[in-house]
Design an enzyme around this catalytic site. Sequence first.
Site, short mmCIF file in Angstrom:
data_model
loop_
_atom_site.label_atom_id
_atom_site.label_comp_id
_atom_site.label_asym_id
_atom_site.label_seq_id
_atom_site.Cartn_x
_atom_site.Cartn_y
_atom_site.Cartn_z
N ASP A 63 0.82 -1.19 0.02
CA ASP A 63 -0.02 0.07 0.00
C ASP A 63 0.85 1.15 -0.01
O ASP A 63 1.64 1.46 0.79
CB ASP A 63 -1.00 -0.02 1.32
N ASP A 105 -3.11 2.47 -6.08
CA ASP A 105 -2.19 2.51 -5.00
C ASP A 105 -1.83 1.41 -4.01
O ASP A 105 -1.21 1.40 -3.08
CB ASP A 105 -2.12 3.79 -3.92
N GLU A 106 -2.22 0.27 -4.37
CA GLU A 106 -2.21 -1.05 -3.63
C GLU A 106 -2.18 -2.40 -4.51
O GLU A 106 -3.05 -2.36 -5.61
CB GLU A 106 -3.30 -1.06 -2.40
#
Length: 426
Positions: A40, A133-134
């Site tokens: 993350d 974003d992960e």
Amino acid sequence: MRRAGPFSSRGATRNLSGRASCFSRRPVAPSPMAVILHLDMDAFFASVEQHDEPSLKGKPVIIGHHHRGVVSAASYEARVYGVRSAMPVSEAKRRCPHGVFLPGNRRRYSEVSRIVMETLGRFSPLVEPASIDEAYVDITGSQTLFGPPETMARAMKADIREATGLPCSVGVAPVKFIAKIASDYDKPDGLTIVTPETALDFLGPLPVSKIPGVGKRAEESLARLGIRVVADIRRHEPEFLARHCGKWGLDLYDKAHARGSAVVCTDREAKSVSAENTFEADTADRDILAAWLLKQAERVGRELRQESLRGRTVTIKLKFNTFKQITRSRTLAEPTASDSAIFETARALLDAEPLPHPLRLIGVGVSQFGEPHRQLALLEPPGKTQARHDAQIDAALDRIRDKFGKAAIMRGRLFEYERNGERKEE
């Protein structure tokens, strides 16, 4: 990294030079179980802005500047003041009036995201992006090449920082949902490893809200049953949970006992592409609403073409000033990535909808990607020539915008709104 001795209430030790937490009371022999890593990026949008503009480092950066919109991301400096994602921008400005409020740059964030995902792919071919974003990474079979999970995770974090200049947090566990919880355990720039032997101890003291899918209302419902931390769930039989929570109660029971999916899907496809805007002032003017739909159709169509996608279902989203929200959809005979086709369908949906109150937000999206099964025809289907003509126009507009920027050219019907400043994007 030092291993924890007797398992403490927090259950972790921290190496001050490497900031890693490891939930393991003793060295564990290699296990045939899956090893899943969840990565993350820390305060991703805000971190990109601080990296690209060094003068912003150390300042409370907040992505979201429209006073009627919501916060997309907040730097850790802004979070000190209680600013969080999804908070109204007006509230964020009240809490942090000296914050740096920025509109954000989705294209730049997507570019950095691609670099991150490519970096992960060098450690394992089994990468599942969960959002911009992960991502989940199955590193079970990569240990012979890159070493044990801790070594691999540290190398991954270092490579991502070298490639992007950004920090990230990593969690490693036997199943996906625990890996996700672990990546959030020691932010920012953290590393938390949960082994099969210590998964129950790790989960036990956590608030039930840490389990993915347990929102505020579910948390309140569980509290009425005396369930506040994960260990409380284990005091009940699955029949009790099913009786009070339905099928979801059984899933909760499994998660409390550290059971979950370890399947990493590498072929996840986008389900929809959409765009929406909150207005400076509420409006029921259909001409203004149509202008917004056209601009959004262009944004959606351009993204579809960039990703080589075409969709059959067009959906509009309307939020009234009463905060009531509705969606309306129409499925086309043929999939499309055409700005005109998306707009005309969205406009028809809007025209068919009564507007009892002014709108504060409008949006359009396209979904149901792929080609439908159809019978071959001897004659060219009606509208095929127009579709081909629209595709040529879209391609020409894309080329111009790629070279000179998105503001280099616009359709005539949008010109008046742009010139008069009546249309401002977030």
